[in-house]
Enzyme design. Structure first.
Site, PDB file in Angstrom:
ATOM      1  N   GLN A  78       6.550   1.541  10.824  1.00 30.64           N
ATOM      2  CA  GLN A  78       5.765   0.441  10.256  1.00 30.64           C
ATOM      3  C   GLN A  78       5.576  -0.658  11.309  1.00 30.64           C
ATOM      4  O   GLN A  78       6.296  -1.653  11.310  1.00 30.64           O
ATOM      5  CB  GLN A  78       6.506  -0.114   9.029  1.00 30.64           C
ATOM      6  CG  GLN A  78       5.780  -1.179   8.275  1.00 30.64           C
ATOM      7  CD  GLN A  78       4.669  -0.621   7.436  1.00 30.64           C
ATOM      8  OE1 GLN A  78       4.843   0.374   6.757  1.00 30.64           O
ATOM      9  NE2 GLN A  78       3.529  -1.264   7.454  1.00 30.64           N
ATOM     10  N   PHE A  79       4.580  -0.497  12.189  1.00 29.64           N
ATOM     11  CA  PHE A  79       4.376  -1.481  13.247  1.00 29.64           C
ATOM     12  C   PHE A  79       3.991  -2.852  12.708  1.00 29.64           C
ATOM     13  O   PHE A  79       4.234  -3.872  13.349  1.00 29.64           O
ATOM     14  CB  PHE A  79       3.352  -0.989  14.276  1.00 29.64           C
ATOM     15  CG  PHE A  79       1.922  -1.134  13.836  1.00 29.64           C
ATOM     16  CD1 PHE A  79       1.186  -2.256  14.174  1.00 29.64           C
ATOM     17  CD2 PHE A  79       1.304  -0.141  13.086  1.00 29.64           C
ATOM     18  CE1 PHE A  79      -0.134  -2.393  13.781  1.00 29.64           C
ATOM     19  CE2 PHE A  79      -0.013  -0.260  12.694  1.00 29.64           C
ATOM     20  CZ  PHE A  79      -0.733  -1.393  13.035  1.00 29.64           C
ATOM     21  N   THR A  80       3.443  -2.911  11.490  1.00 33.09           N
ATOM     22  CA  THR A  80       3.002  -4.203  10.950  1.00 33.09           C
ATOM     23  C   THR A  80       4.166  -5.134  10.619  1.00 33.09           C
ATOM     24  O   THR A  80       3.937  -6.311  10.342  1.00 33.09           O
ATOM     25  CB  THR A  80       2.110  -4.021   9.705  1.00 33.09           C
ATOM     26  OG1 THR A  80       2.843  -3.343   8.692  1.00 33.09           O
ATOM     27  CG2 THR A  80       0.842  -3.241  10.057  1.00 33.09           C
TER      28      THR A  80
END
Length: 149
Positions: A78-80
Site C-alpha cells: 500500500q504505497f499510499t
C-alpha cells in the site's frame, strides 16, 4: 516502513475478479515502504506484529497474539500510506519508495513473518486490488518502523 494493522474475522483480496489471498481470523496488514527503509525495518515490524497482543484471552483482555490464536495474516502492499496531503488537495507520493525498492523489501517482510511460523497470504504488488475485510472490534493500529516514521 508503515503498516496499518487490522484485527479481522476474515479478509480477502481479489485481482480482476479472482481471489488471490484469503484468511479467516487474524491480521489484515496494509504495508507501505519509504526510501530509507531497510531489512532491519522489516525485521523490527515482523517481530512486533508476530507478538502484538491484540486478541482477547479467556478473561476478555487483549493478551494474545496472532501466533497465540493460530491466526493468519493477509499482507497487502500500500504505497499510499506515504501520501502527503499537507499541501493542496492532491496527495504527493514522493515519500513512497519506488517499486524496484519497495517490492523486494515487502516480499522479505512477508518471508520473515512466514519464518516465524505464520500463515501469510498476499495481494499482488502493484496491481489494482479489491480488499474486503471484516474488522473485528474494530481494532486498527498504525505501526512505524524506527527508520520509516
Amino acid at each position: 516502513m508503515r503498516i496499518v494493522v487490522q484485527r479481522c474475522r476474515q479478509a480477502r483480496v481479489t485481482v480482476e475478479g479472482e481471489t488471490i489471498g484469503s484468511i479467516g481470523r487474524g491480521l489484515m496488514l496494509l504495508v507501505g515502504v519509504t526510501h530509507e527503509d531497510t531489512e532491519r525495518d522489516a525485521a523490527y515490524l515482523a517481530e512486533k506484529i508476530a507478538g502484538l497482543r491484540i486478541f482477547e484471552d479467556e478473561a476478555g483482555k487483549m493478551n494474545l497474539s496472532v501466533t497465540d490464536i493460530g491466526g493468519a495474516i493477509l499482507s497487502v502492499s500500500q504505497f499510499t500510506l506515504y501520501g502527503d496531503c499537507r499541501s493542496g488537495k492532491r496527495p504527493s507520493f514522493t515519500a513512497a519508495a519506488r517499486p524496484e525498492t519497495a517490492e523486494p523489501l515487502y516480499e522479505r517482510f512477508n518471508a520473515m513473518l512466514r519464518e516465524k511460523g505464520l500463515t501469510v497470504e498476499t495481494g499482488k504488488f502493484g496491481a489494482d486490488m479489491n480488499v474486503e475485510l471484516v474488522n473485528w472490534g474494530p481494532v486498527t493500529l498504525i505501526l512505524d518502523s524506527p527508520g520509516g516514521a
